[in-house]
Write a protein that holds these residues in place. Structure first.
Motif, PDB file in Angstrom:
ATOM      1  N   THR A  15     -11.856   8.789 -13.226  1.00 30.26           N
ATOM      2  CA  THR A  15     -12.425   7.494 -13.619  1.00 30.26           C
ATOM      3  C   THR A  15     -13.854   7.718 -14.135  1.00 30.26           C
ATOM      4  O   THR A  15     -14.469   8.733 -13.808  1.00 30.26           O
ATOM      5  CB  THR A  15     -12.494   6.522 -12.417  1.00 30.26           C
ATOM      6  OG1 THR A  15     -13.146   7.199 -11.328  1.00 30.26           O
ATOM      7  CG2 THR A  15     -11.123   6.074 -11.974  1.00 30.26           C
ATOM      8  N   CYS A  35     -16.485   6.401 -13.179  1.00 29.71           N
ATOM      9  CA  CYS A  35     -17.522   6.267 -12.150  1.00 29.71           C
ATOM     10  C   CYS A  35     -17.464   7.371 -11.108  1.00 29.71           C
ATOM     11  O   CYS A  35     -18.361   7.468 -10.265  1.00 29.71           O
ATOM     12  CB  CYS A  35     -17.392   4.909 -11.470  1.00 29.71           C
ATOM     13  SG  CYS A  35     -15.689   4.521 -11.037  1.00 29.71           S
ATOM     14  N   ASP A  36     -16.416   8.229 -11.125  1.00 29.92           N
ATOM     15  CA  ASP A  36     -16.311   9.204 -10.022  1.00 29.92           C
ATOM     16  C   ASP A  36     -17.509  10.162  -9.953  1.00 29.92           C
ATOM     17  O   ASP A  36     -17.872  10.631  -8.886  1.00 29.92           O
ATOM     18  CB  ASP A  36     -14.951   9.938 -10.016  1.00 29.92           C
ATOM     19  CG  ASP A  36     -14.596  10.619 -11.320  1.00 29.92           C
ATOM     20  OD1 ASP A  36     -15.524  10.902 -12.108  1.00 29.92           O
ATOM     21  OD2 ASP A  36     -13.393  10.879 -11.547  1.00 29.92           O
ATOM     22  N   HIS A  92     -20.133   8.572  -7.542  1.00 24.39           N
ATOM     23  CA  HIS A  92     -19.956   8.373  -6.103  1.00 24.39           C
ATOM     24  C   HIS A  92     -19.169   9.474  -5.400  1.00 24.39           C
ATOM     25  O   HIS A  92     -18.983   9.424  -4.202  1.00 24.39           O
ATOM     26  CB  HIS A  92     -19.348   7.002  -5.814  1.00 24.39           C
ATOM     27  CG  HIS A  92     -18.069   6.714  -6.556  1.00 24.39           C
ATOM     28  ND1 HIS A  92     -16.919   7.419  -6.309  1.00 24.39           N
ATOM     29  CD2 HIS A  92     -17.767   5.826  -7.539  1.00 24.39           C
ATOM     30  CE1 HIS A  92     -15.966   6.955  -7.101  1.00 24.39           C
ATOM     31  NE2 HIS A  92     -16.446   6.003  -7.868  1.00 24.39           N
ATOM     32  N   CYS A  97     -14.234   2.900  -4.223  1.00 23.77           N
ATOM     33  CA  CYS A  97     -14.957   2.089  -5.200  1.00 23.77           C
ATOM     34  C   CYS A  97     -14.007   1.105  -5.887  1.00 23.77           C
ATOM     35  O   CYS A  97     -12.829   1.363  -6.046  1.00 23.77           O
ATOM     36  CB  CYS A  97     -15.630   3.038  -6.178  1.00 23.77           C
ATOM     37  SG  CYS A  97     -15.543   2.612  -7.896  1.00 23.77           S
ATOM     38  N   CYS A 138     -12.393   2.385  -9.179  1.00 21.39           N
ATOM     39  CA  CYS A 138     -11.362   3.389  -8.898  1.00 21.39           C
ATOM     40  C   CYS A 138     -10.104   2.720  -8.332  1.00 21.39           C
ATOM     41  O   CYS A 138      -8.981   3.079  -8.691  1.00 21.39           O
ATOM     42  CB  CYS A 138     -11.880   4.416  -7.896  1.00 21.39           C
ATOM     43  SG  CYS A 138     -13.146   5.482  -8.591  1.00 21.39           S
TER      44      CYS A 138
HETATM   45 ZN   LIG Z   1     -15.236   4.618  -8.845  1.00 19.37          ZN
END
Ligand SMILES: [Zn+2]
Ligand SMILES: [Zn+2]
Length: 371
Positions: free
Chosen positions: A60, A62-63, A66, A101, A104
């Protein structure tokens, strides 16, 4: 680990959980003649067909913000998606720190929707045999409890996995060959039949409709070919819808269509954890119990409710109270209707469920409870 347990009633199970207080509770997806016997003497009678969709297996955007990983062999650290093997030493064991998240979990939900669609439309399982759950952490579980699925062996289950993930997919067998670029197939409706043929046809339409130049370049098209396709997008789609042929544009040959078809098929397939489904002895988290990494509940919801399902509301177990926590590090996140964080090395008073999540994820320590 306390294994090979057998309970005669739900009360018996509850009593056991209350007295042993495990951090995680699992049950078998299989039925046995004698569940308490050694593994090879249990007498396997059948197993539910289970699927695990976990954000850990879905890259993803955003991984990298985080998640991080540490190689268990050489100690190399990295951010984002955990590689299958360490780029430095080739090791395959990692210590991984992830976050449940929202983005995710939404991408895991998208994969779950595709899976449910295939199970019902392509395999013909009825909605009442399909149970869908939030896992309590970063994904969803789907259990098929059907007589038709129960007796399937590991090889049969692997076939189902291959179908769902599109492994070994060849466009040639699904309506795209050199002929189909020019000629209308014998039956106009055949492109919308069902199964992968239908998924590929719709997938290509959606991909071409929404493609940007970078999407086409990324699948290996030259700048010129990408521009040609985008320039003639409307003609291509019109031709497809009216005549059922793809090869409407000069200079765009079979190889280009094949690349588009393969990418479209990839987008139509569902990302599942293949190992879980093929294992006919699999242990899977017990519904209604808390996940040891979040304090959130594994809960069932109806297939039709999936679009509106909100794990950060429905799976919250602790509804009252507050706790003072020292938080080492946490990104911004939402639980219920409230947004928390980001936190970095600070003392903060939080609702119990939020404190529980941080402590379970190893991001915080309780300083004072019952405040
Ligand atoms: Zn995420
Ligand atoms: Zn390494």
């Amino acid at each position: 680990m306390l294994r090979h347990k057998n309970f005669r009633s739900s009360d018996e199970l509850k009593e056991f959980l209350q007295s042993s207080v495990p951090s995680d509770a699992y049950c078998s997806c299989a039925c046995y003649e004698d569940p308490e016997a050694d593994m090879d003497r249990k007498g396997w009678l059948g197993a539910d067909l289970v699927f695990d969709i976990d954000a850990d297996h879905i890259p993803t955007p955003c991984d990298k913000f985080h998640d991080n990983w540490v190689c268990g062999v050489c100690g190399l650290t990295g951010k984002g998606f955990t590689p299958s093997e360490c780029p430095v030493c080739g090791g395959e064991k990692f210590e991984v720190s992830t976050w449940p998240c929202e983005v995710c979990l939404d991408s895991a939900k998208t994969e779950t929707v595709k899976l449910l669609d295939m199970l019902m439309l392509d395999f013909g399982f009825s909605g009442k045999d399909i149970h869908v759950f939030f896992s309590g952490h970063r994904g969803y579980h789907v259990h098929v409890e059907s007589e038709a699925a129960k007796g399937l062996d590991a090889i049969a289950r692997k076939e189902i996995v291959d179908y769902i993930t599109g492994l070994g997919f060849d466009v040639f067998f699904h309506g795209l060959d050199k002929k189909s670029l020019r000629e209308t197939p014998p039956s106009q409706s055949s492109r919308f039949e069902f199964g992968w043929r239908k998924r590929l046809a719709l997938g290509m339409k959606n991909f071409i409709r929404s493609a940007k130049e970078e999407n086409l370049r990324r699948i290996g098209l030259t700048k010129k070919k990408a521009e040609t396709i985008l320039e003639h997008r409307d003609v291509i789609l019109k031709n497809w819808l009216n005549r059922g042929t793809w090869g409407a544009v000069k200079g765009i040959g079979f190889e280009t269509w094949r690349k588009i078809a393969e990418q479209s098929a990839k987008l139509q397939s569902a990302s599942i954890d293949t190992v879980v489904t093929t294992d006919i002895h699999r242990l899977i988290r017990l519904v209604g119990t808390l996940h040891g990494k979040t304090g959130l509940k594994k809960i069932e919801f109806s297939v039709s409710a999936i679009d509106d399902f909100d794990p950060f509301k429905s799976a919250v177990a602790f509804k009252t109270g507050a706790v003072i926590v020292y938080v080492s590090d946490a990104p911004e996140f939402r639980l219920g209707d409230e947004v928390f964080g980001p936190y970095k090395k600070q003392r903060v008073e939080l609702p119990t469920a939020v404190a529980m999540l941080l402590v379970c994820k190893g991001r915080g320590e309780v300083i004072e409870s019952n405040v």
